[in-house]
Design a protein around this motif. Structure first.
Motif, PDB file in Angstrom:
ATOM      1  N   SER A  25      40.843  28.626  76.048  1.00  0.00           N
ATOM      2  CA  SER A  25      41.964  27.672  75.956  1.00  0.00           C
ATOM      3  C   SER A  25      42.600  27.759  74.566  1.00  0.00           C
ATOM      4  N   GLU A  26      41.761  27.873  73.546  1.00  0.00           N
ATOM      5  CA  GLU A  26      42.318  27.961  72.190  1.00  0.00           C
ATOM      6  C   GLU A  26      43.075  29.278  72.002  1.00  0.00           C
ATOM      7  N   LYS A  27      42.578  30.334  72.643  1.00  0.00           N
ATOM      8  CA  LYS A  27      43.297  31.612  72.575  1.00  0.00           C
ATOM      9  C   LYS A  27      44.707  31.463  73.164  1.00  0.00           C
ATOM     10  N   ALA A  28      44.794  30.763  74.298  1.00  0.00           N
ATOM     11  CA  ALA A  28      46.111  30.533  74.915  1.00  0.00           C
ATOM     12  C   ALA A  28      47.000  29.709  73.981  1.00  0.00           C
ATOM     13  N   LEU A  29      46.393  28.705  73.360  1.00  0.00           N
ATOM     14  CA  LEU A  29      47.164  27.876  72.423  1.00  0.00           C
ATOM     15  C   LEU A  29      47.673  28.727  71.258  1.00  0.00           C
ATOM     16  N   ASN A  30      46.825  29.606  70.754  1.00  0.00           N
ATOM     17  CA  ASN A  30      47.245  30.474  69.644  1.00  0.00           C
ATOM     18  C   ASN A  30      48.412  31.363  70.054  1.00  0.00           C
ATOM     19  N   LEU A  31      48.390  31.826  71.309  1.00  0.00           N
ATOM     20  CA  LEU A  31      49.492  32.678  71.776  1.00  0.00           C
ATOM     21  C   LEU A  31      50.835  31.938  71.732  1.00  0.00           C
ATOM     22  N   THR A  32      50.791  30.633  71.899  1.00  0.00           N
ATOM     23  CA  THR A  32      52.051  29.870  71.880  1.00  0.00           C
ATOM     24  C   THR A  32      52.621  29.756  70.467  1.00  0.00           C
ATOM     25  N   MET A  33      51.784  29.999  69.459  1.00  0.00           N
ATOM     26  CA  MET A  33      52.161  29.872  68.035  1.00  0.00           C
ATOM     27  C   MET A  33      52.697  28.473  67.731  1.00  0.00           C
ATOM     28  N   THR A  34      52.115  27.493  68.389  1.00  0.00           N
ATOM     29  CA  THR A  34      52.521  26.103  68.178  1.00  0.00           C
ATOM     30  C   THR A  34      52.072  25.609  66.803  1.00  0.00           C
ATOM     31  N   ASP A  35      52.929  24.843  66.173  1.00  0.00           N
ATOM     32  CA  ASP A  35      52.565  24.170  64.925  1.00  0.00           C
ATOM     33  C   ASP A  35      51.644  22.999  65.300  1.00  0.00           C
ATOM     34  N   ARG A  36      50.375  23.111  64.907  1.00  0.00           N
ATOM     35  CA  ARG A  36      49.399  22.106  65.354  1.00  0.00           C
ATOM     36  C   ARG A  36      49.621  20.722  64.743  1.00  0.00           C
ATOM     37  N   ALA A  37      50.394  20.672  63.653  1.00  0.00           N
ATOM     38  CA  ALA A  37      50.634  19.368  63.021  1.00  0.00           C
ATOM     39  C   ALA A  37      51.843  18.658  63.634  1.00  0.00           C
ATOM     40  N   ALA A  38      52.643  19.386  64.405  1.00  0.00           N
ATOM     41  CA  ALA A  38      53.869  18.788  64.962  1.00  0.00           C
ATOM     42  C   ALA A  38      53.509  17.757  66.034  1.00  0.00           C
ATOM     43  N   PRO A  39      54.234  16.635  66.076  1.00  0.00           N
ATOM     44  CA  PRO A  39      53.947  15.643  67.118  1.00  0.00           C
ATOM     45  C   PRO A  39      54.469  16.128  68.467  1.00  0.00           C
ATOM     46  N   LEU A  40      53.570  16.343  69.401  1.00  0.00           N
ATOM     47  CA  LEU A  40      53.965  16.949  70.673  1.00  0.00           C
ATOM     48  C   LEU A  40      53.634  16.037  71.837  1.00  0.00           C
ATOM     49  N   LYS A  41      54.390  16.203  72.897  1.00  0.00           N
ATOM     50  CA  LYS A  41      54.105  15.502  74.148  1.00  0.00           C
ATOM     51  C   LYS A  41      53.631  16.549  75.163  1.00  0.00           C
ATOM     52  N   SER A 134      63.928  22.189  76.246  1.00  0.00           N
ATOM     53  CA  SER A 134      64.364  23.564  76.036  1.00  0.00           C
ATOM     54  C   SER A 134      63.425  24.199  75.003  1.00  0.00           C
ATOM     55  N   GLY A 135      62.914  25.370  75.304  1.00  0.00           N
ATOM     56  CA  GLY A 135      61.941  26.007  74.408  1.00  0.00           C
ATOM     57  C   GLY A 135      60.527  25.505  74.591  1.00  0.00           C
ATOM     58  N   GLY A 136      60.337  24.593  75.527  1.00  0.00           N
ATOM     59  CA  GLY A 136      58.991  24.061  75.799  1.00  0.00           C
ATOM     60  C   GLY A 136      58.083  25.134  76.395  1.00  0.00           C
ATOM     61  N   LEU A 137      56.791  24.831  76.382  1.00  0.00           N
ATOM     62  CA  LEU A 137      55.792  25.848  76.733  1.00  0.00           C
ATOM     63  C   LEU A 137      55.058  25.536  78.030  1.00  0.00           C
ATOM     64  N   LEU A 138      54.805  26.591  78.772  1.00  0.00           N
ATOM     65  CA  LEU A 138      53.981  26.482  79.982  1.00  0.00           C
ATOM     66  C   LEU A 138      52.737  27.349  79.781  1.00  0.00           C
ATOM     67  N   VAL A 139      51.567  26.742  79.964  1.00  0.00           N
ATOM     68  CA  VAL A 139      50.306  27.498  79.941  1.00  0.00           C
ATOM     69  C   VAL A 139      49.593  27.192  81.245  1.00  0.00           C
ATOM     70  N   ALA A 140      49.421  28.207  82.079  1.00  0.00           N
ATOM     71  CA  ALA A 140      48.797  27.972  83.390  1.00  0.00           C
ATOM     72  C   ALA A 140      47.861  29.117  83.727  1.00  0.00           C
ATOM     73  N   TYR A 185      49.635  37.037  78.343  1.00  0.00           N
ATOM     74  CA  TYR A 185      48.773  37.004  79.535  1.00  0.00           C
ATOM     75  C   TYR A 185      47.431  37.585  79.145  1.00  0.00           C
ATOM     76  N   PHE A 186      46.365  36.938  79.557  1.00  0.00           N
ATOM     77  CA  PHE A 186      45.053  37.565  79.420  1.00  0.00           C
ATOM     78  C   PHE A 186      44.176  37.102  80.582  1.00  0.00           C
ATOM     79  N   VAL A 187      43.061  37.813  80.725  1.00  0.00           N
ATOM     80  CA  VAL A 187      42.164  37.567  81.860  1.00  0.00           C
ATOM     81  C   VAL A 187      40.960  36.754  81.385  1.00  0.00           C
ATOM     82  N   LEU A 188      40.584  35.727  82.136  1.00  0.00           N
ATOM     83  CA  LEU A 188      39.373  34.992  81.786  1.00  0.00           C
ATOM     84  C   LEU A 188      38.160  35.893  81.976  1.00  0.00           C
ATOM     85  N   PRO A 189      37.333  36.050  80.956  1.00  0.00           N
ATOM     86  CA  PRO A 189      36.155  36.916  81.087  1.00  0.00           C
ATOM     87  C   PRO A 189      35.066  36.267  81.955  1.00  0.00           C
TER      88      PRO A 189
END
Ligand SMILES: C[S@@+](CC[C@H](N)C(=O)[O-])C[C@H]1O[C@@H](n2cnc3c(N)ncnc32)[C@H](O)[C@@H]1O
Length: 250
Positions: A25-41, A134-140, A185-189
């Motif tokens: 899950s953290e790997k997927a989050l890293n792929l988004t390059m999200t600023d972890r300090a930003a207030p997000l919904k 706009s520019g929002g992220l989908l992780v599925a 995209y990556f595969v769950l091991p």
């Protein structure tokens, strides 16, 4: 309904209700390059007892709405959020993923692990888009063929269980078709299936059967789970969850 009661009873003690892992899950989050300090919904759709919602609450400065059909799972999630000290970041919502109450462009991130298949990948990808800014992220994560061809027994099983199963390139095409730009995209091991999900579930079988008077229904649920595990172990070279990360365009 009795079947649901038993399924909930078997699964609500699990840390997760499907294959996955905190590192993945953290790997997927890293792929988004999200600023972890930003207030997000964020919405975690089909959250189960909250493996990913709890992780995201720890990693992000986010307000997370964790959505699931079953209140029993959400009750466990709420207890876990309290214990982890992140209850102020997570609110739970018992609701179906095909009838979500979010408003247009409300969310920065839609997260959904092992759950979008419940309404179908394409329908979820298409219908949830409007909730994203706009520019929002989908992780599925989505069950995915790892090879172009596969043994007939496996093909037959999944053709009846989930005809939408496909190779990653086809899933990515769907993402593009519905107004997102794929980021990763990556595969769950294997350990995400065996160590994180199947082995802990198997360890619960005996107590589950005892709690439920070793009833025929309970035994049938255990047998069905064991068949699924056997199928995975036999054919794991051909199938896994793919994790898809994409940004809403426009
Ligand atoms: C395979 S589990 C994955 C749970 C969690 N995301 C995880 O990775 O541990 C799928 C989840 O989707 C939920 N679910 C199934 N159908 C749903 C629906 N129509 N709306 C919302 N949640 C649903 C189930 O209750 C279950 O918790």
């Amino acid at each position: 309904m009795d079947d649901y009661r038993l399924l909930i009873d078997l699964h609500k003690q699990g840390y997760r209700q499907g294959p996955g892992g905190d590192a993945e899950s953290e790997k997927a989050l890293n792929l988004t390059m999200t600023d972890r300090a930003a207030p997000l919904k964020v919405a975690d759709i089909g959250c189960g007892t909250g493996a990913s919602a709890l992780l995201l609450a720890r990693l992000l400065n986010a307000r997370i709405t964790a959505v699931d059909f079953f209140q029993d799972f959400l009750d466990v999630l709420n207890q876990r959020a309290e214990s982890a000290g992140v209850a102020d970041r997570i609110s739970t919502l018992a609701c179906s993923m095909d009838n979500l109450p979010f408003t247009n462009q409300e969310l920065d991130v839609i997260w959904s692990e092992g759950a979008i298949y419940n309404i179908g990948f394409e329908k979820g990808v298409a219908e949830w888009r409007r909730f994203l800014k706009s520019g929002g992220l989908l992780v599925a994560s989505e069950i995915t063929w790892l090879t172009d061809t596969r043994p007939a027994e496996l093909q037959k099983h999944w053709d009846s269980e989930y005809p939408e199963i496909d190779v990653a390139s086809a899933k990515i095409r769907i993402i593009e078709k519905h107004g997102y730009s794929p980021i990763g995209y990556f595969v769950l091991p294997e350990h995400c299936w065996l160590d994180e999900y199947y082995r802990p579930m198997q360890a619960r079988f005996e107590n589950f059967l005892n709690r439920n008077g070793n009833s025929e229904e309970a035994r049938e649920i255990v047998a069905a789970e064991q068949r699924e595990i056997d199928l995975y172990e036999t054919y794991k070279a051909y199938i896994s969850y793919g994790v898809y990360v994409a940004r809403k365009t426009g």
